[in-house]
Design an enzyme around this catalytic site. Structure first.
Site, PDB file in Angstrom:
ATOM      1  N   LYS A  17       0.823  -1.201   0.000  1.00  0.00           N
ATOM      2  CA  LYS A  17       0.000   0.000   0.000  1.00  0.00           C
ATOM      3  C   LYS A  17       0.867   1.265   0.000  1.00  0.00           C
ATOM      4  CE  LYS A  17      -3.864  -2.142   2.483  1.00  0.00           C
ATOM      5  NZ  LYS A  17      -4.681  -2.056   3.723  1.00  0.00           N
ATOM      6  N   TYR A  57     -12.691  -1.846  -3.622  1.00  0.00           N
ATOM      7  CA  TYR A  57     -13.330  -1.832  -2.304  1.00  0.00           C
ATOM      8  C   TYR A  57     -14.854  -1.832  -2.397  1.00  0.00           C
ATOM      9  CZ  TYR A  57      -8.798  -0.941  -0.126  1.00  0.00           C
ATOM     10  OH  TYR A  57      -7.498  -1.040   0.320  1.00  0.00           O
ATOM     11  N   ASN A 120      -1.700   0.057   7.040  1.00  0.00           N
ATOM     12  CA  ASN A 120      -1.150  -1.211   7.517  1.00  0.00           C
ATOM     13  C   ASN A 120      -0.303  -1.953   6.475  1.00  0.00           C
ATOM     14  OD1 ASN A 120      -3.183  -2.217   5.901  1.00  0.00           O
ATOM     15  ND2 ASN A 120      -4.426  -2.985   7.572  1.00  0.00           N
ATOM     16  N   HIS A 123      -1.826  -5.506   1.528  1.00  0.00           N
ATOM     17  CA  HIS A 123      -3.175  -6.050   1.312  1.00  0.00           C
ATOM     18  C   HIS A 123      -3.021  -7.436   0.700  1.00  0.00           C
ATOM     19  CE1 HIS A 123      -7.315  -6.519  -0.118  1.00  0.00           C
ATOM     20  NE2 HIS A 123      -6.780  -6.947  -1.242  1.00  0.00           N
ATOM     21  N   GLU A 134      -9.823  -9.641  -7.701  1.00  0.00           N
ATOM     22  CA  GLU A 134      -8.830  -8.588  -7.533  1.00  0.00           C
ATOM     23  C   GLU A 134      -7.716  -8.673  -8.581  1.00  0.00           C
ATOM     24  OE1 GLU A 134      -9.325  -7.536  -2.831  1.00  0.00           O
ATOM     25  OE2 GLU A 134      -7.847  -9.055  -3.349  1.00  0.00           O
TER      26      GLU A 134
END
Length: 145
Positions: A17, A57, A120, A123, A134
């Protein structure tokens, strides 16, 4: 008697990310993936367009945190990858650690490097159907080896 072990060779979607790219952690993520024995069959550094982020998302559309997810993932470049290996989905998720870094074990990427639940580092797809969806969002079939 010889027992045969059947390998569950899978592909999964993995992403470093914007916070991981910004902090220079791409090499560490790749090192850990390769050290674990995974094969990277597709990889690109990219800036995710808003429409792509909203598609990615999509299951969270309408939830209070949706806009934050989209804003964050489009805030800087990411490294999008397709990773292949035995039980790749579950193994990559173990390597990532819990979504909330305060719950992530030491030795996991999030346990070692993530600062907050919102930023974080990485992913990963959570199921075979999610991985397929995805991968299709971020890669054309001809971009995979």
């Amino acid at each position: 008697m010889v027992k045969w072990r059947v390998m569950a060779l899978e592909r999964t979607y993995a992403m470093v990310k914007p916070d991981g790219v910004k902090r220079g952690l791409v090499g560490e993520v790749l090192r850990r993936l390769e050290h674990k024995g995974f094969k990277i069959v597709g990889m690109k550094l990219m800036q995710i367009p808003r429409a792509t982020a909203e598609e990615h998302y999509g299951e969270h559309r309408g939830k209070p945190f949706f806009e934050g997810l989209v804003s964050f993932i489009t805030s800087g470049p990411v490294v999008a990858m397709v990773v292949e290996g035995e039980n790749a989905i579950a193994e990559w998720r173990k390597m990532m650690g819990a979504t909330n870094p305060k719950d992530a074990a030491p030795g996991t990427l999030r346990g070692d490097f993530a600062a907050t639940i919102d930023e974080n580092i990485v992913h990963g797809s959570d199921a075979p159907e999610t991985a397929e969806r995805e991968i299709g969002i971020f890669f054309k079939p001809e971009e995979l080896l």
